[in-house]
Write a protein that holds these residues in place. Structure first.
Motif, PDB file in Angstrom:
ATOM      1  N   LYS A  13       3.669  -1.599 -24.673  1.00 55.32           N
ATOM      2  CA  LYS A  13       3.252  -2.022 -23.301  1.00 55.32           C
ATOM      3  C   LYS A  13       4.262  -2.494 -22.021  1.00 55.32           C
ATOM      4  O   LYS A  13       5.164  -3.193 -22.269  1.00 55.32           O
ATOM      5  CB  LYS A  13       1.950  -3.093 -23.287  1.00 55.32           C
ATOM      6  N   TRP A  14       4.191  -1.806 -21.123  1.00 56.90           N
ATOM      7  CA  TRP A  14       4.884  -2.032 -19.930  1.00 56.90           C
ATOM      8  C   TRP A  14       4.188  -2.503 -18.662  1.00 56.90           C
ATOM      9  O   TRP A  14       3.052  -2.182 -18.481  1.00 56.90           O
ATOM     10  CB  TRP A  14       5.943  -0.782 -19.704  1.00 56.90           C
ATOM     11  N   ILE A  15       4.669  -3.138 -17.889  1.00 54.99           N
ATOM     12  CA  ILE A  15       4.124  -3.481 -16.344  1.00 54.99           C
ATOM     13  C   ILE A  15       5.165  -2.953 -15.443  1.00 54.99           C
ATOM     14  O   ILE A  15       6.220  -3.526 -15.219  1.00 54.99           O
ATOM     15  CB  ILE A  15       3.882  -5.159 -16.279  1.00 54.99           C
ATOM     16  N   ILE A  16       4.422  -2.094 -14.843  1.00 50.64           N
ATOM     17  CA  ILE A  16       5.196  -1.407 -13.652  1.00 50.64           C
ATOM     18  C   ILE A  16       4.733  -2.161 -12.422  1.00 50.64           C
ATOM     19  O   ILE A  16       3.793  -2.239 -12.015  1.00 50.64           O
ATOM     20  CB  ILE A  16       4.999   0.226 -13.586  1.00 50.64           C
ATOM     21  N   THR A  17       5.763  -2.431 -11.548  1.00 49.28           N
ATOM     22  CA  THR A  17       5.382  -3.039 -10.323  1.00 49.28           C
ATOM     23  C   THR A  17       6.184  -2.110  -9.360  1.00 49.28           C
ATOM     24  O   THR A  17       7.141  -1.771  -9.148  1.00 49.28           O
ATOM     25  CB  THR A  17       6.321  -4.291 -10.095  1.00 49.28           C
ATOM     26  N   LEU A  18       5.273  -1.464  -8.595  1.00 49.53           N
ATOM     27  CA  LEU A  18       5.283  -0.200  -7.463  1.00 49.53           C
ATOM     28  C   LEU A  18       5.404  -1.085  -6.249  1.00 49.53           C
ATOM     29  O   LEU A  18       4.531  -1.658  -5.956  1.00 49.53           O
ATOM     30  CB  LEU A  18       4.187   0.682  -7.554  1.00 49.53           C
ATOM     31  N   ASP A  19       6.573  -0.636  -5.659  1.00 47.18           N
ATOM     32  CA  ASP A  19       6.778  -1.309  -3.969  1.00 47.18           C
ATOM     33  C   ASP A  19       6.185  -0.144  -3.152  1.00 47.18           C
ATOM     34  O   ASP A  19       6.913   0.706  -2.714  1.00 47.18           O
ATOM     35  CB  ASP A  19       8.209  -1.579  -3.834  1.00 47.18           C
ATOM     36  N   ALA A  20       5.174  -0.434  -2.601  1.00 43.02           N
ATOM     37  CA  ALA A  20       4.227   0.659  -1.693  1.00 43.02           C
ATOM     38  C   ALA A  20       4.595  -0.268  -0.017  1.00 43.02           C
ATOM     39  O   ALA A  20       3.704  -0.819   0.089  1.00 43.02           O
ATOM     40  CB  ALA A  20       3.107   0.673  -2.054  1.00 43.02           C
ATOM     41  N   GLY A  21       5.682   0.004   0.355  1.00 38.16           N
ATOM     42  CA  GLY A  21       5.999  -0.467   1.572  1.00 38.16           C
ATOM     43  C   GLY A  21       5.749  -2.186   1.662  1.00 38.16           C
ATOM     44  O   GLY A  21       5.212  -2.480   2.720  1.00 38.16           O
ATOM     45  N   GLY A  22       6.005  -2.567   1.017  1.00 33.01           N
ATOM     46  CA  GLY A  22       6.049  -4.226   0.813  1.00 33.01           C
ATOM     47  C   GLY A  22       4.827  -4.698   0.037  1.00 33.01           C
ATOM     48  O   GLY A  22       4.675  -6.064  -0.212  1.00 33.01           O
ATOM     49  N   GLN A  23       3.935  -3.735  -0.186  1.00 31.45           N
ATOM     50  CA  GLN A  23       2.932  -4.119  -1.173  1.00 31.45           C
ATOM     51  C   GLN A  23       3.097  -3.900  -2.702  1.00 31.45           C
ATOM     52  O   GLN A  23       3.638  -2.975  -2.971  1.00 31.45           O
ATOM     53  CB  GLN A  23       1.472  -3.292  -0.612  1.00 31.45           C
ATOM     54  N   GLN A  24       3.015  -4.833  -3.323  1.00 25.01           N
ATOM     55  CA  GLN A  24       3.150  -4.960  -5.044  1.00 25.01           C
ATOM     56  C   GLN A  24       2.079  -4.277  -5.563  1.00 25.01           C
ATOM     57  O   GLN A  24       0.927  -5.161  -5.527  1.00 25.01           O
ATOM     58  CB  GLN A  24       3.789  -6.049  -5.392  1.00 25.01           C
ATOM     59  N   ILE A  25       1.971  -3.247  -6.168  1.00 23.82           N
ATOM     60  CA  ILE A  25       1.125  -2.765  -6.740  1.00 23.82           C
ATOM     61  C   ILE A  25       1.467  -2.408  -8.663  1.00 23.82           C
ATOM     62  O   ILE A  25       2.453  -2.271  -8.928  1.00 23.82           O
ATOM     63  CB  ILE A  25       0.668  -1.397  -6.628  1.00 23.82           C
ATOM     64  N   LEU A  26       0.805  -3.428  -9.103  1.00 18.92           N
ATOM     65  CA  LEU A  26       0.870  -3.303 -10.542  1.00 18.92           C
ATOM     66  C   LEU A  26       0.217  -2.405 -11.345  1.00 18.92           C
ATOM     67  O   LEU A  26      -0.892  -2.097 -11.304  1.00 18.92           O
ATOM     68  CB  LEU A  26       0.282  -4.955 -11.152  1.00 18.92           C
ATOM     69  N   ILE A  27       0.952  -1.895 -12.340  1.00 15.52           N
ATOM     70  CA  ILE A  27       0.371  -0.777 -13.082  1.00 15.52           C
ATOM     71  C   ILE A  27       0.881  -1.064 -14.585  1.00 15.52           C
ATOM     72  O   ILE A  27       1.847  -1.278 -14.958  1.00 15.52           O
ATOM     73  CB  ILE A  27       0.845   0.574 -12.779  1.00 15.52           C
TER      74      ILE A  27
END
Length: 107
Positions: A13-27
């Motif tokens: 299991k991995w937790i990806i943190t996507l940086d969408a224009g300053g908004q952090q989206i966890l996957i």
């Protein structure tokens, strides 16, 4: 038949943190690795998806994923570099700009 193991094992299991224009989206991501080939599942606040096909060569990772977003199947390309229990790179596709991500093995 070679029994040589790939350079790194991404399984788990991995937790990806996507940086969408300053908004952090966890996957939340679960990766299965077999002979250097990667498959698995993805789950974010937008819905779920799956890693259809991926490879790891040394520390370089490339995964093709399909996510469900508002009832649509959206293809994504996840490209990154592994550094121990961490990964960083970019996610692109689905008509969105290329976005940077960081990832860490789930504790």
């Amino acid at each position: 038949e070679s029994t040589e193991a790939p350079a790194a094992d991404l399984s788990g299991k991995w937790i990806i943190t996507l940086d969408a224009g300053g908004q952090q989206i966890l996957i939340e991501t679960e990766i299965k690795q077999e002979n250097g080939n990667l498959t698995g599942s993805l789950l974010s606040m937008f819905g779920g998806g799956s890693i259809k096909q991926g490879v790891i060569r040394g520390t370089l990772v490339s995964m093709n994923a399909i996510i469900e977003a508002q009832g649509q199947q959206v293809p994504l390309l996840i490209e990154g570099k592994l550094d121990g229990a961490n990964m960083s790179g970019t996610i692109s596709g689905g008509g969105m700009p290329t976005l940077p991500f960081t990832a860490a093995r789930a504790k």
